[in-house]
Design an enzyme around this catalytic site. Structure first.
Site, PDB file in Angstrom:
ATOM      1  N   GLN A   1     -56.052 -57.485 -26.734  1.00  0.00           N
ATOM      2  CA  GLN A   1     -55.162 -56.619 -25.800  1.00  0.00           C
ATOM      3  C   GLN A   1     -54.704 -55.211 -26.243  1.00  0.00           C
ATOM      4  O   GLN A   1     -55.114 -54.080 -25.617  1.00  0.00           O
ATOM      5  CB  GLN A   1     -54.526 -57.329 -25.206  1.00  0.00           C
ATOM      6  CG  GLN A   1     -54.780 -58.811 -24.308  1.00  0.00           C
ATOM      7  CD  GLN A   1     -54.190 -60.007 -25.397  1.00  0.00           C
ATOM      8  OE1 GLN A   1     -54.571 -59.845 -26.632  1.00  0.00           O
ATOM      9  NE2 GLN A   1     -53.333 -60.767 -24.984  1.00  0.00           N
TER      10      GLN A   1
ATOM     11  N   ASP B   1     -42.385 -61.003 -23.098  1.00  0.00           N
ATOM     12  CA  ASP B   1     -42.355 -62.282 -22.871  1.00  0.00           C
ATOM     13  C   ASP B   1     -41.072 -63.075 -22.605  1.00  0.00           C
ATOM     14  O   ASP B   1     -41.369 -63.473 -20.936  1.00  0.00           O
ATOM     15  CB  ASP B   1     -43.727 -63.106 -22.825  1.00  0.00           C
ATOM     16  CG  ASP B   1     -45.215 -62.080 -22.973  1.00  0.00           C
ATOM     17  OD1 ASP B   1     -45.033 -61.405 -23.459  1.00  0.00           O
ATOM     18  OD2 ASP B   1     -45.786 -62.630 -21.813  1.00  0.00           O
TER      19      ASP B   1
ATOM     20  N   ASN C   1     -42.911 -62.707 -27.750  1.00  0.00           N
ATOM     21  CA  ASN C   1     -43.802 -61.105 -27.537  1.00  0.00           C
ATOM     22  C   ASN C   1     -45.370 -61.604 -28.029  1.00  0.00           C
ATOM     23  O   ASN C   1     -45.242 -62.946 -28.802  1.00  0.00           O
ATOM     24  CB  ASN C   1     -43.643 -60.585 -27.810  1.00  0.00           C
ATOM     25  CG  ASN C   1     -44.696 -59.145 -27.109  1.00  0.00           C
ATOM     26  OD1 ASN C   1     -44.729 -60.182 -26.066  1.00  0.00           O
ATOM     27  ND2 ASN C   1     -45.491 -57.849 -27.873  1.00  0.00           N
TER      28      ASN C   1
HETATM   29  O1  MRU Z   1     -51.700 -62.630 -23.311  1.00  0.00           O
HETATM   30  P1  MRU Z   1     -51.130 -61.728 -22.736  1.00  0.00           P
HETATM   31  O2  MRU Z   1     -52.392 -61.104 -22.593  1.00  0.00           O
HETATM   32  O3  MRU Z   1     -50.291 -61.701 -21.517  1.00  0.00           O
HETATM   33  O4  MRU Z   1     -49.222 -61.640 -23.598  1.00  0.00           O
HETATM   34  C1  MRU Z   1     -48.497 -60.155 -23.134  1.00  0.00           C
HETATM   35  C2  MRU Z   1     -47.492 -59.548 -23.866  1.00  0.00           C
HETATM   36  O5  MRU Z   1     -47.724 -60.132 -24.819  1.00  0.00           O
HETATM   37  C3  MRU Z   1     -47.231 -58.682 -23.763  1.00  0.00           C
HETATM   38  O6  MRU Z   1     -46.514 -57.757 -24.718  1.00  0.00           O
HETATM   39  C4  MRU Z   1     -45.879 -58.554 -22.354  1.00  0.00           C
HETATM   40  O7  MRU Z   1     -46.562 -59.874 -21.785  1.00  0.00           O
HETATM   41  C5  MRU Z   1     -45.408 -57.158 -22.371  1.00  0.00           C
HETATM   42  S1  MRU Z   1     -46.478 -56.783 -20.259  1.00  0.00           S
HETATM   43  C6  MRU Z   1     -45.229 -55.619 -20.103  1.00  0.00           C
END
Ligand code: MRU
Length: 334
Positions: free
Chosen positions: A189, A230, A240
């Site tokens: 990501q 999260d 997170n």
């Molecule tokens: O697995 P993902 O890509 O959904 O994980 C996203 C994250 O861990 C982000 O840091 C979190 O959702 C915050 S987004 C504003």
């Protein structure tokens, strides 16, 4: 540009699995397709997942006869609920939609009411992103080199992002020297999504492998770290993206401030501490393959948790739309 939006009563989802090379959208009003989109991370990031889930529940009765409203809504509710377990925003959003459904069950215009509720959740998130950025400005005492992890920009939210929106506003205020972007294994990501957003924002950045962060800190090249979250529990323990805990430990050793940025809705007021957080475990193929390239033998054992937990004592501050919280974290008396 939105990661997810309602267009002509269909959900328009920017397929994040194809970025940064291809900008392709999924148009659908089908609940099963939307659920799969969340599971496959075509749409991802805690607030964006919540918004998508809310729209999915509204769309679940779009083509239903009135006598099937209850059945179709609750089938959709149960399906969306099991897509991803860690981000609290999903549960917050679907419970808001369920409350709205229960309160308006006999209303002739139930579909429109649910659609408006989902739009309200979306519009609210846009506002929260701006408030987070404004509140976050005060953490900068000088023009800084910042490190971030995963993706927390417009792709991950309904608006302009959380941690990445703090960085964006700080850059506009001449408070950012450079951004170091953890690639964020295994789904990248950072190197795919955050890099793409920073390129669009014209903010200078450098991608690093996740294991390079320590070496940069040892060379005094990082002034602060900001990531998203999260799920934040009542004592401040926070989940997170996997690898965030590593950064918090490193910051503690190197005496570097470590901040999380998230809407207040990411605080799970029903969970006391880290023991209550369910961590999503994903398919080991995500470790064994990059894109369609296999990088090791498929029969090897692997462990692929999608998130980790940062204990409260390692967090300098939590930037929210209400204010920045410092230790001891007290989210109940705001
Ligand atoms: O697995 P993902 O890509 O959904 O994980 C996203 C994250 O861990 C982000 O840091 C979190 O959702 C915050 S987004 C504003």
């Amino acid at each position: 540009m939105y990661s997810v939006e309602l267009v002509e009563e269909k959900l328009k989802i920017l397929d994040q699995t194809k970025l940064p090379f291809i900008e392709e959208y999924i148009f659908t009003d089908n609940v099963e397709r939307i659920a799969q989109s969340i599971e496959k991370l075509e749409v991802r990031g805690a607030p964006a997942i919540g918004i998508t889930a809310a729209y999915a529940l509204a769309l679940s009765i779009k083509n239903s006869p009135k006598e099937k409203y209850s059945n179709d809504f609750f089938c959709a509710y149960n399906r969306i609920k099991i897509t991803r377990p860690t981000a609290v925003n999903l549960f917050y959003a679907i419970d808001k939609m369920k409350k709205c459904f229960d309160e308006n069950h006999y209303n002739q215009n139930l579909y429109e009411i649910l659609l408006n509720k989902a739009k309200e959740i979306h519009l609210n998130d846009i506002k929260l992103c701006e408030l987070i950025a404004e509140n976050g400005l005060s953490i900068f005492s000088k023009k800084s080199n910042v490190l971030t992890h995963c993706n927390t920009g417009f792709l991950a939210t309904g608006g302009n992002g959380t941690a990445l929106n703090v960085i964006r506003l700080a850059f506009e205020n001449n408070l950012i020297e450079h951004v170091f972007v953890d690639e964020t294994r295994p789904l990248l990501q950072g190197s795919r999504l955050t890099a793409w957003e920073l390129e669009k924002l014209k903010i200078p950045f450098t991608i690093i492998t996740d294991s390079t962060a320590a070496f940069l800190m040892q060379q005094n090249k990082i002034d602060l770290v900001i990531t998203g979250a999260d799920r934040i529990t009542l004592n401040g323990d926070s989940a997170n993206k996997i690898g965030t805990y590593n950064l918090a430990v490193l910051c503690n050793y190197h005496k570097i401030p470590f901040y999380l940025a998230a809407p207040f809705t990411t605080i799970d007021l029903n969970s006391s501490d880290k023991t209550k957080i369910k961590i999503e475990e994903r398919n080991k193929n995500e470790i064994f393959e990059i894109g369609s390239n296999k990088i090791t033998k498929q029969n090897y054992s692997a462990y692929n948790p999608a998130f980790d937990i940062i204990p409260n004592e390692l967090i300098t501050g939590i930037i929210t739309d209400k204010k920045i919280f410092y230790k001891p974290f007290d989210f109940k008396n705001v």
